[in-house]
Every structure is written in C-alpha cells, then in structure tokens.
Design a protein around this motif. Sequence first.
Motif, PDB file in Angstrom:
ATOM      1  N   THR A  80       0.854  -1.186   0.000  1.00  0.00           N
ATOM      2  CA  THR A  80       0.000   0.000   0.000  1.00  0.00           C
ATOM      3  C   THR A  80       0.886   1.231   0.000  1.00  0.00           C
ATOM      4  O   THR A  80       1.817   1.325   0.807  1.00  0.00           O
ATOM      5  N   SER A  82       0.569   5.569  -0.182  1.00  0.00           N
ATOM      6  CA  SER A  82      -0.329   6.724  -0.177  1.00  0.00           C
ATOM      7  C   SER A  82       0.468   8.011  -0.103  1.00  0.00           C
ATOM      8  O   SER A  82       1.586   8.042   0.408  1.00  0.00           O
ATOM      9  N   ASN A 125      -5.377   8.802  -4.252  1.00  0.00           N
ATOM     10  CA  ASN A 125      -4.046   9.099  -3.715  1.00  0.00           C
ATOM     11  C   ASN A 125      -3.511   7.957  -2.852  1.00  0.00           C
ATOM     12  O   ASN A 125      -2.562   8.129  -2.082  1.00  0.00           O
ATOM     13  N   CYS A 126      -4.124   6.794  -2.981  1.00  0.00           N
ATOM     14  CA  CYS A 126      -3.659   5.599  -2.275  1.00  0.00           C
ATOM     15  C   CYS A 126      -3.872   4.395  -3.180  1.00  0.00           C
ATOM     16  O   CYS A 126      -4.975   4.189  -3.705  1.00  0.00           O
TER      17      CYS A 126
END
Length: 240
Positions: A80, A82, A125-126
């Motif tokens: 992940t 971000s 934005n992630c």
Amino acid sequence: MESTQTVLRVAMSAELGNIDAACNEACGFLDRLGLEHCRFVVVLGLREALANAVVHGARFDAGQIIRAELEYGRDGVSVTVSDEGPGFDWANAGRAVPHPLSMGGRGLPILYGYFDAVSFNARGNCIWFATNGGSNVVSQSPDWAGGAAAIVMPCRGVESSGAGVLRQELQDLLHAGVTDITIDMSGVSVVDSTGIRLFIAAHNALAAAGGGLRLRRVSQDMTALFGAMRLDTHFRVDPE
C-alpha cells in the motif's frame, strides 16, 4: 521505518532520493521472510508506486509525507502506498502497455501486468496491489547489426534516482559519434519506468544515426519486464 515479523511500514518525505532507502528496507524485509523469489516483482511495484507518489502526487514537495506498507500473509505479499496529494482519475487511466517507443505511461501497465490485484481509494491518492508470487514468461529478441560500437557497464540501478550517470555517459558517446551501444546489465539490480525511458531515448537516438542499442547479461526478471513492455521488439535484450 517500522517493522514487525510480517509488516514493514515506511514514512518518507517526497524526495526521489528516499526511494532507494525504502526499497532496500523492502528487500531486507522480503529476504528475512524467505521471499527472495518475489523480491524483484514486489520491489519493482513499490518503486513505481513511490516514484508516482513523489512526482505526481506530491509534485516533488519535500514537505509532504509518503507512506508505504508491505504485508506478508497467507495469500502472498501486498503493498500500500499513499501520498498527501489530490489524487487522480484512476478509473479512466490507461492500463494498456503503451507503444514501445512511447516515453511514458508504463507505471500502471507494469502494476496491472505484474500483480494479481490492484485497487485505489476513491480519491486516487492511495494504491494497493498484491502478488501471490507467480512467475512471468520470458520473450525472445530479434537480432540486429551495427557500426561504430561502445560497451557501457552501469554499476548501480537504472531507476528514478540513479539513471542520471548512465544518461550522461550515453549522451557523451552519442556526441562522440558512436552509433551502436551495448549496455552490460550484469551490475544492474533494479530498473523502473525511468530507466525504461532512458533506454528508449537511447534507442531512438541510435536508430536515427543508423545504429542500435543492445542490452546484454540481463537478469531473467528484467528480461521478462522488457518483454512485457514489448521493448525487445525494438532493441536486443540478451539474458544472462
């Protein structure tokens, strides 16, 4: 950096120079888990996502923080990444591999091509992506012939923070009239879309001069990457 047995968390300022440190931590994390076989793919994806976050998300604003998390579980490895930027319209972003001579647009195709699952948050934005450690197919390269030649041997990665030295060396050779360049990749452990753009630019310049580009001693993982991006249809890629 924060690490447990199965999770690695990274927080870094939005600077390209920090990407190497984050990826080195990721390599160590994967090696400790005995996941060397999927190191190339995971770090490739992490590097692409971090570079996109620095360049497009934070727009090189070192005051912004980019966060990454690697997690190992029963189904494989997930990543992940971000940033604090406004996000982008990921739903309408292209997933197809661009034309082999295109100078950009490979970040998302690499992620969609190498990972079993890719998703974004609504804002864009992630990004989250995951792999179960599957393998990739190596494609074949055509032959080529050339003229005045030189061999270049990079001693580090050809990526967003390390491509500048190789770019200058290639430019110097072109200005000296060299028309055929072989890049010995035996000392290169990592390449990303920035490096791919560099190879394409070199190929274009050499082809315009009547010559060509060849990559030799390319690792199996990198050979597969170049094949997936269809680059081996334009310049020669010889596996190690």
